[in-house]
Write a protein that holds these residues in place. Structure first.
Motif, PDB file in Angstrom:
ATOM      1  N   ASN A 133       0.802  -1.218   0.000  1.00  0.00           N
ATOM      2  CA  ASN A 133       0.000   0.000   0.000  1.00  0.00           C
ATOM      3  C   ASN A 133       0.837   1.272   0.000  1.00  0.00           C
ATOM      4  O   ASN A 133       0.325   2.351  -0.295  1.00  0.00           O
ATOM      5  CB  ASN A 133      -0.947   0.006   1.195  1.00  0.00           C
ATOM      6  CG  ASN A 133      -2.067  -1.003   1.046  1.00  0.00           C
ATOM      7  OD1 ASN A 133      -2.385  -1.426  -0.067  1.00  0.00           O
ATOM      8  ND2 ASN A 133      -2.660  -1.403   2.146  1.00  0.00           N
ATOM      9  N   ARG A 198     -12.760  -3.131   1.982  1.00  0.00           N
ATOM     10  CA  ARG A 198     -11.885  -2.037   1.559  1.00  0.00           C
ATOM     11  C   ARG A 198     -11.956  -1.836   0.049  1.00  0.00           C
ATOM     12  O   ARG A 198     -12.009  -0.706  -0.444  1.00  0.00           O
ATOM     13  CB  ARG A 198     -10.451  -2.338   1.983  1.00  0.00           C
ATOM     14  CG  ARG A 198      -9.499  -1.168   1.786  1.00  0.00           C
ATOM     15  CD  ARG A 198      -8.237  -1.393   2.610  1.00  0.00           C
ATOM     16  NE  ARG A 198      -7.340  -0.256   2.501  1.00  0.00           N
ATOM     17  CZ  ARG A 198      -6.295  -0.211   1.691  1.00  0.00           C
ATOM     18  NH1 ARG A 198      -6.024  -1.237   0.922  1.00  0.00           N
ATOM     19  NH2 ARG A 198      -5.512   0.842   1.660  1.00  0.00           N
ATOM     20  N   LEU A 202     -13.662   1.394  -1.920  1.00  0.00           N
ATOM     21  CA  LEU A 202     -12.808   2.145  -2.840  1.00  0.00           C
ATOM     22  C   LEU A 202     -13.491   2.307  -4.189  1.00  0.00           C
ATOM     23  O   LEU A 202     -13.538   3.409  -4.754  1.00  0.00           O
ATOM     24  CB  LEU A 202     -11.472   1.426  -3.009  1.00  0.00           C
ATOM     25  CG  LEU A 202     -10.485   2.057  -3.989  1.00  0.00           C
ATOM     26  CD1 LEU A 202      -9.993   3.406  -3.471  1.00  0.00           C
ATOM     27  CD2 LEU A 202      -9.309   1.127  -4.240  1.00  0.00           C
ATOM     28  N   GLY A 205     -16.658   4.588  -3.849  1.00  0.00           N
ATOM     29  CA  GLY A 205     -16.279   5.977  -3.634  1.00  0.00           C
ATOM     30  C   GLY A 205     -15.772   6.625  -4.911  1.00  0.00           C
ATOM     31  O   GLY A 205     -16.078   7.785  -5.197  1.00  0.00           O
ATOM     32  N   ALA A 206     -15.006   5.872  -5.702  1.00  0.00           N
ATOM     33  CA  ALA A 206     -14.474   6.415  -6.952  1.00  0.00           C
ATOM     34  C   ALA A 206     -15.585   6.671  -7.964  1.00  0.00           C
ATOM     35  O   ALA A 206     -15.580   7.682  -8.672  1.00  0.00           O
ATOM     36  CB  ALA A 206     -13.444   5.452  -7.530  1.00  0.00           C
ATOM     37  N   GLN A 225      -9.585   8.401 -10.153  1.00  0.00           N
ATOM     38  CA  GLN A 225      -9.994   8.588  -8.761  1.00  0.00           C
ATOM     39  C   GLN A 225      -9.334   7.550  -7.861  1.00  0.00           C
ATOM     40  O   GLN A 225      -8.843   7.862  -6.774  1.00  0.00           O
ATOM     41  CB  GLN A 225     -11.522   8.483  -8.641  1.00  0.00           C
ATOM     42  CG  GLN A 225     -12.281   9.697  -9.116  1.00  0.00           C
ATOM     43  CD  GLN A 225     -12.163  10.873  -8.162  1.00  0.00           C
ATOM     44  OE1 GLN A 225     -11.967  10.695  -6.962  1.00  0.00           O
ATOM     45  NE2 GLN A 225     -12.288  12.079  -8.690  1.00  0.00           N
ATOM     46  N   ILE A 226      -9.333   6.301  -8.314  1.00  0.00           N
ATOM     47  CA  ILE A 226      -8.721   5.227  -7.530  1.00  0.00           C
ATOM     48  C   ILE A 226      -7.223   5.469  -7.378  1.00  0.00           C
ATOM     49  O   ILE A 226      -6.645   5.289  -6.301  1.00  0.00           O
ATOM     50  CB  ILE A 226      -8.983   3.865  -8.189  1.00  0.00           C
ATOM     51  CG1 ILE A 226     -10.483   3.542  -8.166  1.00  0.00           C
ATOM     52  CG2 ILE A 226      -8.205   2.763  -7.478  1.00  0.00           C
ATOM     53  CD1 ILE A 226     -10.854   2.280  -8.916  1.00  0.00           C
ATOM     54  N   ASN A 228      -5.655   8.195  -7.226  1.00  0.00           N
ATOM     55  CA  ASN A 228      -5.380   9.277  -6.290  1.00  0.00           C
ATOM     56  C   ASN A 228      -5.633   8.871  -4.843  1.00  0.00           C
ATOM     57  O   ASN A 228      -5.274   9.611  -3.923  1.00  0.00           O
ATOM     58  CB  ASN A 228      -6.252  10.497  -6.621  1.00  0.00           C
ATOM     59  CG  ASN A 228      -5.845  11.139  -7.932  1.00  0.00           C
ATOM     60  OD1 ASN A 228      -4.699  11.043  -8.346  1.00  0.00           O
ATOM     61  ND2 ASN A 228      -6.801  11.795  -8.593  1.00  0.00           N
ATOM     62  N   ARG A 229      -6.267   7.697  -4.662  1.00  0.00           N
ATOM     63  CA  ARG A 229      -6.640   7.289  -3.304  1.00  0.00           C
ATOM     64  C   ARG A 229      -5.809   6.142  -2.758  1.00  0.00           C
ATOM     65  O   ARG A 229      -5.596   6.047  -1.554  1.00  0.00           O
ATOM     66  CB  ARG A 229      -8.119   6.878  -3.267  1.00  0.00           C
ATOM     67  CG  ARG A 229      -9.075   7.975  -3.695  1.00  0.00           C
ATOM     68  CD  ARG A 229     -10.517   7.521  -3.601  1.00  0.00           C
ATOM     69  NE  ARG A 229     -11.430   8.538  -4.114  1.00  0.00           N
ATOM     70  CZ  ARG A 229     -12.695   8.629  -3.766  1.00  0.00           C
ATOM     71  NH1 ARG A 229     -13.214   7.774  -2.903  1.00  0.00           N
ATOM     72  NH2 ARG A 229     -13.456   9.582  -4.272  1.00  0.00           N
ATOM     73  N   ALA A 230      -5.372   5.236  -3.645  1.00  0.00           N
ATOM     74  CA  ALA A 230      -4.725   4.024  -3.139  1.00  0.00           C
ATOM     75  C   ALA A 230      -3.877   3.353  -4.200  1.00  0.00           C
ATOM     76  O   ALA A 230      -3.931   3.699  -5.381  1.00  0.00           O
ATOM     77  CB  ALA A 230      -5.794   3.047  -2.630  1.00  0.00           C
TER      78      ALA A 230
END
Length: 285
Positions: A133, A198, A202, A205-206, A225-226, A228-230
């Motif tokens: 991660n 999780r 994710l 949310g995206a 979007q993904i 930028n998040r994880a």
């Protein structure tokens, strides 16, 4: 005027990575830029690393000799960290590709990221989740080379699949035996995907962040979007494309929109109890 290609430093922990996957790794790295620095670290006098010999010459990888100064300690890790920091301070690279299944590199990854460079990780499923991660993108080696018939869909830079608990270092066990290769990743079932809270949070949310008034979101926007998040790659779950993974969950609808694809959350089916309550409400005067 086209932008110059990104310059990537490929650093390999040969004590902790199989030589058989280097071709696939270089193909992945080429999607991000040019691997103009290629180094592999290990005690090259150790018979365990004999499988790397022809690979080093074939792919122009520079072997960095690192003797094991004390039993049970991996001096190659320290050499990789020192070289990575030297390369970072030289300010002539745009990213790093680190090949290892060792969580000891997690602090290094976090330090590199603070300087604004991308870090692409490659390791086996036994890789601890902290290292997975921490990377801008992490790909399990077992997910590479399973299907080369067509290029994979550019997905989010990729949360990675929930890793298998960390196993022993590759250097442990029989001293002269190369570590066995893990089996290729098979697609996770719909139930397994839904059970990964999780992952589902994710994806939802995206989609919500990129959706229009009708709830549809361009798949490319969802991927961004993904990213930028994880750290995430659909192949870590056994699916070559982000769209295939989302379909497999049974929680999203995917449709073609010209040459692109769009996705939205699938309408939730009303439960039998809810339907019965609605009918009783309608029957009342």
């Amino acid at each position: 005027m086209s932008e110059p290609e990104k310059r990537i430093a490929l650093l390999i922990d040969a004590d902790n990575a199989p030589a058989s996957k280097i071709d696939e790794i270089l193909v992945e790295v080429a999607a991000f830029g040019v691997a103009n620095v290629r180094r592999a670290y290990g005690d090259w006098k150790n018979p365990r690393l004999k499988g790397w010999e022809h690979v080093l010459h074939e792919f122009a990888i520079r072997p960095i000799q690192q003797f094991a100064y004390s039993k049970g300690k991996n001096a190659s890790d320290m050499a990789m960290v020192v070289d990575a920091m030297d390369l970072l301070y030289a300010r002539n690279l745009d990213g790093f590709a680190i090949v290892s299944s060792d969580a000891d590199f997690t602090p290094l990854v976090m330090r590199l990221l603070t300087d604004g460079v991308k870090v692409y990780g490659f390791g086996e499923q036994k890789t601890p989740v902290a290292f997975v991660n921490a990377c801008s993108k992490f790909i399990y080696l077992e997910a590479l080379g399973n299907d080369r018939s067509e290029p994979h869909e550019p997905s989010a830079e990729p949360v990675a699949a929930a890793p298998v608990p960390a196993a022993a270092n590759a250097g442990e066990g029989a001293p002269n035996a190369a570590p066995p290769e893990a089996a290729p990743i098979t697609p996770r079932s719909s139930g397994e995907l839904r059970g990964d809270t999780r992952l589902i949070n994710l994806l939802r949310g995206a989609v919500e962040a990129a959706a229009d008034e009708q709830g549809w979101a361009m798949l490319s926007a969802v991927g961004n979007q993904i990213a930028n998040r994880a750290s995430f790659d659909s192949r870590n779950y056994g699916y070559r494309k982000l769209s295939d993974l989302m379909k497999a969950t049974g929680l999203f609808e995917v449709k073609k929109d010209g040459k692109s694809s769009a996705v939205r959350a699938a309408p939730r089916k009303a439960s039998k109890v809810s339907k019965a309550s609605a009918k009783r409400a309608e029957a009342k005067p």
